[in-house]
Design an enzyme around this catalytic site. Structure first.
Site, PDB file in Angstrom:
ATOM      1  N   SER A  31       0.828  -1.212   0.000  1.00  0.00           N
ATOM      2  CA  SER A  31       0.000   0.000   0.000  1.00  0.00           C
ATOM      3  C   SER A  31       0.864   1.264   0.000  1.00  0.00           C
ATOM      4  CB  SER A  31      -0.970   0.001   1.188  1.00  0.00           C
ATOM      5  OG  SER A  31      -0.295   0.215   2.407  1.00  0.00           O
ATOM      6  N   MET A  47      10.245  -6.832   4.763  1.00  0.00           N
ATOM      7  CA  MET A  47      10.410  -7.467   6.070  1.00  0.00           C
ATOM      8  C   MET A  47      11.776  -8.139   6.232  1.00  0.00           C
ATOM      9  SD  MET A  47       7.565  -6.507   7.162  1.00  0.00           S
ATOM     10  CE  MET A  47       7.468  -7.316   8.755  1.00  0.00           C
ATOM     11  N   LEU A  60      18.519  -4.997   6.558  1.00  0.00           N
ATOM     12  CA  LEU A  60      19.556  -4.886   5.543  1.00  0.00           C
ATOM     13  C   LEU A  60      20.939  -5.114   6.144  1.00  0.00           C
ATOM     14  CD1 LEU A  60      18.373  -1.793   3.469  1.00  0.00           C
ATOM     15  CD2 LEU A  60      17.666  -4.190   3.291  1.00  0.00           C
ATOM     16  N   HIS A  81       8.044   3.603   9.136  1.00  0.00           N
ATOM     17  CA  HIS A  81       7.724   2.708  10.256  1.00  0.00           C
ATOM     18  C   HIS A  81       6.522   3.266  11.014  1.00  0.00           C
ATOM     19  CE1 HIS A  81       8.440  -0.277  13.353  1.00  0.00           C
ATOM     20  NE2 HIS A  81       8.299   0.673  14.255  1.00  0.00           N
ATOM     21  N   GLU A 110      22.316  -0.202   9.210  1.00  0.00           N
ATOM     22  CA  GLU A 110      22.276  -1.665   9.382  1.00  0.00           C
ATOM     23  C   GLU A 110      21.555  -2.104  10.645  1.00  0.00           C
ATOM     24  OE1 GLU A 110      26.571  -0.363  10.334  1.00  0.00           O
ATOM     25  OE2 GLU A 110      24.957   0.206   8.963  1.00  0.00           O
ATOM     26  N   ASP A 169      15.334  -0.080  12.386  1.00  0.00           N
ATOM     27  CA  ASP A 169      14.549   1.154  12.589  1.00  0.00           C
ATOM     28  C   ASP A 169      15.342   2.205  13.363  1.00  0.00           C
ATOM     29  OD1 ASP A 169      12.379  -0.059  11.300  1.00  0.00           O
ATOM     30  OD2 ASP A 169      11.633  -0.905  13.168  1.00  0.00           O
TER      31      ASP A 169
END
Length: 203
Positions: free
Chosen positions: A14, A91, A94, A110, A143, A146
């Protein structure tokens, strides 16, 4: 020059659709979505991207180490000559390799006011904690989960009768609006990063 955006998603997409709508309408000017990539073959967002006539890739992540997988994704993004990477319900955390390949060129959104309630089920975390205000955050990606410098935030009041579903729906409306605003800001280069602070600039 037209800036090329790569969108990574794992689910319904979305936020990807909100970005795509903003590109088409000119809210994100001088930009195009060059690639929509997913780690899941069943991701509805890929079908939505195909319906829009956009270039899509599915690279299954199952069974691959994080960096080995990220090398495949980075190669696909480089092949598409992507200028900015936007995570939209992607999901996966990285790897340092991925982050180094696109320094300060990866954005995530987020559904909480970071640094509160990182990770999964942020809206449930907020309700369980009893906060009076929730919201969403667009940030640069590093890395860590969030944790990158915050670009924009939007506050959503928590109502006494809220459920996870009703709160999530109101936050999602703000996500769609704010992600496009943040992408426009970053693509236009009208910001500076001072330590952890992202400060708007006129040039």
């Amino acid at each position: 020059m037209t800036k090329r955006i790569g969108v990574l998603l794992s689910g319904r997409g979305s936020n990807f659709e909100a970005l795509a709508d903003s590109v088409v309408s000119g809210k994100i000017p001088n930009a195009e979505i060059a690639l929509v990539l997913s780690n899941r073959e069943a991701a509805a967002g890929i079908d939505r991207a195909k319906a829009r006539g956009l270039t899509t890739r599915v690279i299954p992540s199952k069974g691959l180490e994080r960096e080995a997988y990220d090398r495949l994704v980075v190669a696909a993004l480089n092949e598409a000559k992507v200028d900015l990477v936007c995570l939209a319900g992607y999901m996966r955390l990285l790897s340092p390799y991925f982050v180094a390949a696109f320094p300060q060129r990866i954005l995530n959104i987020h559904p909480s006011l970071l640094p509160s309630f990182p990770g999964l089920e942020a809206q449930k975390q907020a309700l369980d904690y009893g906060v009076k205000f929730a919201g969403c955050t667009v940030h640069f990606v590093d890395e860590n989960l969030d944790a990158g410098p915050i670009i924009l935030q939007s506050v959503v009041p928590v109502e006494d009768r809220d459920t996870e579903e009703t709160l999530s729906a109101r936050i999602l409306k703000e996500e769609h609006r704010m992600y496009s605003e943040a992408v426009k800001l970053v693509l236009e280069g009208k910001y500076k990063i001072l330590g952890r602070r992202v400060v708007r600039s006129s040039s």
